[in-house]
Design an enzyme around this catalytic site. Structure first.
Site, mmCIF file in Angstrom:
data_model
loop_
_atom_site.group_PDB
_atom_site.id
_atom_site.type_symbol
_atom_site.label_atom_id
_atom_site.label_comp_id
_atom_site.label_asym_id
_atom_site.label_seq_id
_atom_site.Cartn_x
_atom_site.Cartn_y
_atom_site.Cartn_z
ATOM 1 N N CYS A 80 0.844 -1.200 0.000
ATOM 2 C CA CYS A 80 0.000 0.000 0.000
ATOM 3 C C CYS A 80 0.880 1.252 0.000
ATOM 4 O O CYS A 80 1.651 1.468 -0.920
ATOM 5 C CB CYS A 80 -0.971 -0.046 1.177
ATOM 6 S SG CYS A 80 -2.337 1.126 0.975
ATOM 7 N N HIS A 193 -3.904 -4.942 -0.763
ATOM 8 C CA HIS A 193 -3.553 -5.587 0.506
ATOM 9 C C HIS A 193 -3.736 -7.090 0.371
ATOM 10 O O HIS A 193 -4.836 -7.584 0.577
ATOM 11 C CB HIS A 193 -4.462 -5.074 1.625
ATOM 12 C CG HIS A 193 -4.193 -3.655 1.991
ATOM 13 N ND1 HIS A 193 -3.277 -3.294 2.952
ATOM 14 C CD2 HIS A 193 -4.695 -2.496 1.512
ATOM 15 C CE1 HIS A 193 -3.235 -1.982 3.059
ATOM 16 N NE2 HIS A 193 -4.083 -1.464 2.196
ATOM 17 N N GLU A 195 -2.928 -9.238 2.422
ATOM 18 C CA GLU A 195 -3.334 -9.750 3.742
ATOM 19 C C GLU A 195 -4.806 -9.530 4.021
ATOM 20 O O GLU A 195 -5.346 -10.019 5.007
ATOM 21 C CB GLU A 195 -2.466 -9.120 4.847
ATOM 22 C CG GLU A 195 -2.686 -7.634 5.099
ATOM 23 C CD GLU A 195 -1.997 -6.718 4.091
ATOM 24 O OE1 GLU A 195 -1.342 -7.243 3.168
ATOM 25 O OE2 GLU A 195 -2.128 -5.491 4.230
#
Lengths: 214, 284
Positions: A80, A193, A195
């Site tokens: 990011c 992202h 994750e």
């Protein structure tokens, strides 16, 4: 294998850490220079403003150690804002200098598209990632990830690398086709992202983890 | 390209997932962790956890539930309810939330939005607006789960919220919440068209058509959905004999009378959106 998740006072490190642990990585959330130096790989996270982030990095005296780390050739992952910081500079609130690992600029999404409809900024949504070239894709942490997969994005600014060869994936928003992932030697950057992108995102971490040599 | 997000919203009271009507009259549906895991595995784009009593009693009871959930769920998690200070936000983020949703605290002190967004980044700060329609047609913001009127008109409030640095807005129609009467499209459109940040619509959906219309008529960027999904999952769990939790009690065993709510899965909702030409992340 020790992964240093760089803690410079910005960003939510919990979810990146969870994803790393989930794929069996040994992590350390740290701003300690020795721990950073001795790590086998590094993740640079970040949310918020480019200028603030660079100021925090400078204040924590982390700029030089990060640059030294990158020179060793060990895997480095920017996520990011962490990806945006890899670039030369940003137009966010005046001009701000970045880490300059990849030549290019960070630009703001326009408030309207080419049809003059409102574009919501930040882009907060799942969006597709498409390959720059098959070769770049299959030699990255995205190998075995289906092309045009959806990933979770949250950002108001996007990267514009000078050299197209550094672009790993493209994504479209506000009628702009922009670089949503970048790659250069030992450096990888994701605007999205992984994750927060479900099982496919975890697979990306798993792939990246395999590039780490102890 | 705009891809609409489908966000199950879990209202939480103590250890339980609850569902009320007009944010009141709470019924216990089960354990939030079980529902959250099910939604993650079945295509939810994000999750919202709302502590529905925290604001009243000025307490934060969600941390344990958040940290248990966040370890196994790799999609964004927004947490709201009773967050009053930078420290409250910090604790919730540390427990594993990605974003926080603020209402009462920012109505009382709008500058808290600015402070929080500078500290944590705009994209971490979601402002929840709970609206009730007035006899003159205007909408006013309410706090404490729709119990206390503020006299603040919602459209100008939404614009101010954006200006102060919020990254997103959740707009709840308290009039419709839990009733299944459908979203208040007028309200959603007013807000969605007035701001440049994404707007999540919440309150009133009883079927997939309502959801579609919140996007096509209301211009919502995302939908927070509770009853439609919760009742579907409750059916799945009780069909599997999985309703072992103390919470899954009378209401669920009462012949599952969901009124006009038509339970659907996230898969069904997304399939129908895609069939109608509305973009979203497909599940497979």
């Amino acid at each position: 294998m020790k992964v240093a998740i760089v803690d410079y006072g910005l960003g939510n490190l919990f979810s990146i850490n969870q994803a790393c642990l989930h794929v069996g990585l040994d992590t350390k959330i740290t701003s300690n220079l020795t721990e950073i130096k001795n790590a086998d790989a590094m993740i640079l996270p970040g949310v918020g403003a480019f200028g603030d982030a660079m100021n925090y990095l400078k204040k924590s005296e982390l700029v030089a150690p990060i640059k030294e780390f990158v020179k060793t050739g060990k895997p480095f992952l920017g996520i990011c804002l962490g990806m945006q910081l890899m670039f030369t500079d940003s137009e966010e609130f005046g001009s701000n200098e970045g880490l300059n690992f990849i030549k290019g600029k960070i630009l703001k999404f326009p408030s309207h598209d080419t049809q003059n409809s409102i574009v919501k900024v930040p882009q907060i949504q799942w969006n597709q990632i498409s390959e720059n070239t098959d070769e770049i894709w299959s030699n990255s942490a995205l190998k075995n990830i289906p092309k045009k997969s959806y990933m979770h994005f949250v950002h108001s600014f996007y990267a514009k690398p000078e050299n197209d060869n550094h672009i790993l994936t493209y994504t479209e928003y506000a009628d702009i086709k922009y670089a949503s992932a970048v790659i250069k030697d030992n450096l990888t950057g994701f605007q999205f992202h992984p994750e927060k992108s479900g099982e496919l995102g975890l697979k990306i971490y798993e792939n990246w983890a395999k590039t780490i040599i102890k | 390209m705009k891809n609409v997000r489908i966000i199950p919203r879990l209202d939480i009271k103590g250890p339980n997932l609850v569902k009320g009507i007009h944010l009141e009259g709470l019924r216990v549906l089960g354990k939030p962790e079980d529902f959250a895991k099910y939604y993650y595995e079945h295509g939810a784009d994000e999750l919202i956890f709302q502590d529905v009593v925290a604001s009243l009693y000025e307490r934060n009871s969600l941390h344990e539930i958040i940290s248990r959930t966040a370890k196994n769920i790799f999609i964004p998690l927004t947490v709201g309810g009773g967050l009053r200070s930078i420290d409250d936000i910090k604790q919730v983020l540390r427990a594993g939330a990605d974003k926080v949703s603020l209402n009462t605290a920012v109505i009382r002190n709008p500058n808290f939005i600015k402070e929080a967004s500078l500290k944590f980044g705009s994209s971490t700060i979601v402002v929840a607006i709970e609206a009730i329609k007035q006899p003159d047609g205007r909408y006013f913001a309410f706090i404490d789960n729709g119990r206390e009127e503020t006299g603040i008109e919602v459209v100008s409030w939404a614009q101010k919220v954006e200006e102060l640095g919020a990254g997103e807005i959740v707009i709840t129609s308290v009039d419709r919440e839990g009733t299944g009467e459908g979203y208040d499209f007028e309200l959603i459109k007013k807000i969605a068209d007035a701001v440049g940040i994404p707007v999540i619509a919440h309150g009133g959906a009883s079927n997939i058509n309502n959801v579609k219309e919140a996007i096509t008529i209301g211009h919502a960027d995302a939908l927070a959905i509770a009853s439609i999904f919760h009742y579907h999952v409750a059916e799945q769990f009780s069909n599997n004999g999985d309703s072992k939790e103390e919470g899954n009690t009378a209401f669920l065993k009462s012949g599952r009378n969901f009124g006009i709510i038509k339970p659907s899965s996230i898969e069904e909702v997304k399939e129908q959106l895609l069939e109608s030409g509305i973009s979203c992340r497909p599940i497979k």
